[in-house]
Design a protein around this motif. Structure first.
Motif, mmCIF file in Angstrom:
data_model
loop_
_atom_site.group_PDB
_atom_site.id
_atom_site.type_symbol
_atom_site.label_atom_id
_atom_site.label_comp_id
_atom_site.label_asym_id
_atom_site.label_seq_id
_atom_site.Cartn_x
_atom_site.Cartn_y
_atom_site.Cartn_z
ATOM 1 N N ARG A 1 0.819 -1.132 0.029
ATOM 2 C CA ARG A 1 -0.165 -0.030 -0.094
ATOM 3 C C ARG A 1 0.872 1.390 0.134
ATOM 4 N N GLU A 2 1.844 1.377 1.002
ATOM 5 C CA GLU A 2 2.573 2.569 0.892
ATOM 6 C C GLU A 2 3.593 2.512 -0.203
ATOM 7 N N SER A 3 4.178 1.362 -0.749
ATOM 8 C CA SER A 3 5.008 1.579 -1.916
ATOM 9 C C SER A 3 4.111 2.108 -3.216
ATOM 10 N N VAL A 4 2.986 1.658 -3.228
ATOM 11 C CA VAL A 4 2.292 2.364 -4.643
ATOM 12 C C VAL A 4 2.125 3.782 -4.271
ATOM 13 N N LYS A 5 1.809 4.539 -3.019
ATOM 14 C CA LYS A 5 1.794 5.885 -2.873
ATOM 15 C C LYS A 5 3.207 6.290 -3.178
ATOM 16 N N TYR A 6 4.194 5.770 -2.638
ATOM 17 C CA TYR A 6 5.624 6.394 -2.891
ATOM 18 C C TYR A 6 5.841 6.302 -4.367
ATOM 19 N N LEU B 1 4.069 18.826 0.438
ATOM 20 C CA LEU B 1 4.208 17.538 -0.272
ATOM 21 C C LEU B 1 5.104 16.692 0.454
ATOM 22 N N TYR B 2 4.788 16.576 1.782
ATOM 23 C CA TYR B 2 5.256 15.745 2.801
ATOM 24 C C TYR B 2 4.362 14.371 3.199
ATOM 25 N N PHE B 3 3.243 14.556 2.735
ATOM 26 C CA PHE B 3 2.301 13.439 3.219
ATOM 27 C C PHE B 3 2.759 12.024 3.010
ATOM 28 N N TRP B 4 3.333 11.877 2.123
ATOM 29 C CA TRP B 4 3.868 10.433 1.459
ATOM 30 C C TRP B 4 5.047 9.885 2.451
ATOM 31 N N LEU B 5 5.542 10.653 3.097
ATOM 32 C CA LEU B 5 6.976 10.165 3.662
ATOM 33 C C LEU B 5 6.709 9.224 4.885
ATOM 34 N N PRO B 6 6.142 9.853 6.121
ATOM 35 C CA PRO B 6 6.137 9.035 7.417
ATOM 36 C C PRO B 6 5.823 7.689 7.142
ATOM 37 N N SER C 1 5.605 5.571 4.616
ATOM 38 C CA SER C 1 6.348 4.849 3.722
ATOM 39 C C SER C 1 7.823 4.601 4.172
ATOM 40 N N TYR C 2 8.081 5.480 5.035
ATOM 41 C CA TYR C 2 9.434 5.324 5.557
ATOM 42 C C TYR C 2 9.623 4.025 6.828
ATOM 43 N N ILE C 3 8.450 3.818 7.313
ATOM 44 C CA ILE C 3 8.477 2.523 8.223
ATOM 45 C C ILE C 3 8.009 1.207 7.894
ATOM 46 N N VAL C 4 7.377 1.249 6.766
ATOM 47 C CA VAL C 4 6.941 -0.279 6.524
ATOM 48 C C VAL C 4 7.820 -1.203 6.021
ATOM 49 N N PRO C 5 9.205 -0.664 5.372
ATOM 50 C CA PRO C 5 10.088 -1.664 5.068
ATOM 51 C C PRO C 5 11.037 -2.027 6.152
ATOM 52 N N ILE D 1 9.890 8.808 14.773
ATOM 53 C CA ILE D 1 11.203 8.975 14.112
ATOM 54 C C ILE D 1 11.057 9.677 12.696
ATOM 55 N N ALA D 2 10.222 9.036 12.025
ATOM 56 C CA ALA D 2 9.988 9.181 10.657
ATOM 57 C C ALA D 2 9.349 10.881 10.630
ATOM 58 N N TYR D 3 8.466 11.130 11.575
ATOM 59 C CA TYR D 3 8.107 12.509 11.338
ATOM 60 C C TYR D 3 9.156 13.392 11.727
ATOM 61 N N ASN D 4 10.078 13.306 12.569
ATOM 62 C CA ASN D 4 11.252 13.888 12.908
ATOM 63 C C ASN D 4 12.246 14.413 11.659
ATOM 64 N N ILE D 5 11.970 13.541 10.866
ATOM 65 C CA ILE D 5 12.824 14.031 9.382
ATOM 66 C C ILE D 5 12.551 15.435 8.862
ATOM 67 N N MET D 6 11.130 15.742 8.986
ATOM 68 C CA MET D 6 10.778 17.126 8.448
ATOM 69 C C MET D 6 11.025 18.152 8.960
ATOM 70 N N PRO D 7 11.281 18.423 10.432
ATOM 71 C CA PRO D 7 11.754 19.530 10.927
ATOM 72 C C PRO D 7 13.052 19.730 10.448
ATOM 73 N N ALA D 8 13.674 18.657 10.452
ATOM 74 C CA ALA D 8 15.502 18.663 10.048
ATOM 75 C C ALA D 8 15.472 19.093 8.692
ATOM 76 N N ILE D 9 14.561 18.839 7.841
ATOM 77 C CA ILE D 9 14.720 19.253 6.479
ATOM 78 C C ILE D 9 14.430 20.604 6.396
ATOM 79 N N GLY D 10 13.281 21.046 7.277
ATOM 80 C CA GLY D 10 13.100 22.480 7.569
ATOM 81 C C GLY D 10 14.115 23.175 7.720
ATOM 82 N N PHE D 11 14.987 22.998 8.929
ATOM 83 C CA PHE D 11 16.101 23.657 9.204
ATOM 84 C C PHE D 11 16.877 23.966 8.103
ATOM 85 N N MET D 12 17.331 22.868 7.256
ATOM 86 C CA MET D 12 18.311 23.035 6.169
ATOM 87 C C MET D 12 17.862 23.698 5.164
#
Length: 491
Positions: free
Chosen positions: A157-162, A225-230, A232-236, A300-311
């Motif tokens: 399911r998540e891979s299709v969205k990704y 355009l962040y909704f796909w990430l959290p 998708s990154y925890i299912v594998p 952990i996956a959601y915390n990717i986003m604020p880090a990208i925001g900082f950069m």
């Protein structure tokens, strides 16, 4: 010597192809993989030393002089990223020693892993926009295979969205590159920087810059355009989640760093002010998501986003100090995100659940993992003297120097909320009475891989005085695009 530039791409590509023939021999595959990542790290270290000592290395393939042929450019920014990628690769293979099953090996985990490393390395080394698109596709093809290994319903399911979202961004990417070529007559980054500067980024060029930002924002999971990430990154598998969290979004940030300092840096009041707004909203959305869930992996996956925001805040601020902060924070975040995904995977295996509400008391059964998680939480939040503090200090001071006080304020608030979101994993999972007996022992290779990365973040923080001059030198070269242009076109 210039052929050295190709090795960080060729080595993983060659050995990845070789490992296809040994997919049923797990021990041999692991040993060959360890040899490959250490060999590639050696090349990356030597390449970094050479570039910082002697200046950028340019490989003009087929002896076609730039800007007419395909070129690879190893400048200071590129070699820093290549070095970081190979450190992540080594830790991933160490973690894989006890986590990658024979089934995963038979489904070509290691060949796909090395294809991903080759694609990421190519994106960091390429000297033209079209080949940046090509290497994006290489790493995405590898990620499509990695995300589905395991074959569960959630992964599908998540891979299709990704896949669908990345297909959309890839179509937009190649279309935008075609528009840019029709306007400027080139896709060579150095020549693009020269030609866009000549016309001061007028008219359609600013529109193209915004379109490219949408592409990179999709790859980097920026608002909206962040909704796909959290999910998708925890299912594998955890090792794949760590690779995705450490590398994939960072390629998007690197692309922004390269394109919006070298090519589109002439309408700061339009493009870069927009970046600051998007970065600030992304920080808030990310920490809200992390606080809203009790799933350890999702936090952990959601915390990717604020880090990208900082950069991206550092790119939008566009000063030598803020760009240095972006580079420092980028390297720090690659290491600490991989470590946290590793630790989250170990915790889930140990407890048998990813629900924080069902955990508790594991400091008694896994004390080393618990205290490593605590230190990693401090590193992520930017508590001194760790590397996260150095990067955030540079970014927030740069923002305040340019009078972006509201953005700096949001950055400080989000840092506090990041700390709260991850420290509650430590409190919920490791404090108190033991709720349930652990399902399995903590895997030592997983702890070793996490320890390597946490140690690196500590060294980057404590040894900042030694590392910072190299980072600042890199930022200074980015703020003056003529340095890159002269090396590529006028060498």
């Amino acid at each position: 010597m210039s052929n050295l530039v190709f090795l960080p791409i060729f080595i993983p590509l060659f050995f990845g192809a070789l490992l296809v023939f040994f997919n049923k021999k797990q021990k041999l595959t692991l040993n060959l993989s360890l040899f490959t990542v250490f060999l590639n790290l050696g090349v990356a270290i030597f390449l970094s030393y050479y570039v910082f000592a002697n200046g950028p290395l340019i490989l003009e393939t087929g002896a076609w002089k730039a800007p007419y042929g395909i070129i690879l450019v190893a400048d200071q920014l590129s070699v820093i990223m290549i070095l970081a990628v190979n450190v992540i690769a080594i830790s991933a293979v160490i973690f894989a020693a006890s986590s990658v099953t024979s089934n995963m090996t038979q489904h070509y985990f290691y060949p796909l892993f090395f294809l991903l490393i080759a694609g990421v390395s190519g994106a960091f080394l390429t000297g033209d926009l079209f080949n940046l698109f090509v290497f994006f596709e290489v790493l995405l093809m590898a990620s499509y295979g990695l995300i589905i290994i395991g074959g569960s319903k959630h992964q599908f399911r998540e891979s299709v969205k990704y896949i669908l979202l990345n297909l959309f961004s890839s179509i937009l990417f190649v279309t935008t590159v075609a528009f840019l070529y029709s306007v400027t007559g080139t896709v060579n980054m150095a020549q693009l920087g020269e030609r866009v500067a000549e016309v001061e980024q007028r008219g359609i060029l600013t529109a193209i810059a915004i379109l490219l930002f949408i592409v990179f924002a999709t790859k980097g999971a920026l608002f909206p355009l962040y909704f796909w990430l959290p999910k998708s990154y925890i299912v594998p598998a955890p090792v794949v989640s760590a690779l995705f969290g450490a590398l994939l979004t960072k390629v998007g940030v690197y692309s922004m760093l390269r394109v919006y300092t070298l090519i589109f840096s002439h309408k700061l009041e339009l493009t870069h002010t927009f970046f600051i707004w998007v970065a600030t909203i992304t920080m808030l959305i990310g920490v809200i998501g992390a606080l809203s869930t009790s799933n350890v992996k999702l936090i952990i996956a959601y915390n990717i986003m604020p880090a990208i925001g900082f950069m991206v805040l550092g790119i939008g601020t566009f000063s030598a100090e803020s760009l240095a902060g972006t580079i420092y924070y980028l390297v720090h975040d690659m290491a600490i995100k991989a470590a946290l995904f590793f630790l989250a995977g170990l915790l889930v295996w140990h407890s048998g659940t990813s629900d924080l509400n069902k955990m508790g008391g594991y400091i008694k059964t896994a004390p080393l993992m618990g205290w490593m998680f605590f230190i990693a939480s401090l590193v992520l939040a930017g508590i001194p003297p760790f590397s996260g503090f150095i990067g955030k200090y540079l970014l927030l001071r740069g923002a305040m120097d340019e009078e972006h006080y509201w953005a700096a304020g949001v950055g400080l608030l989000s840092s506090l909320l990041i700390l709260f979101s991850v420290i509650r994993i430590f409190i919920g999972a490791f404090w108190g009475e033991l709720k349930e007996e652990p399902k399995e022992k903590v895997r030592r290779s997983g702890l070793a891989a996490s320890a390597v990365l946490i140690a690196i973040t500590i060294i980057l923080g404590v040894g900042a005085e030694w590392f910072y001059p190299y980072i600042q030198s890199t930022a200074d070269s980015l703020i003056d695009p003529e340095i890159y242009i002269d090396y590529v076109l006028k060498e």
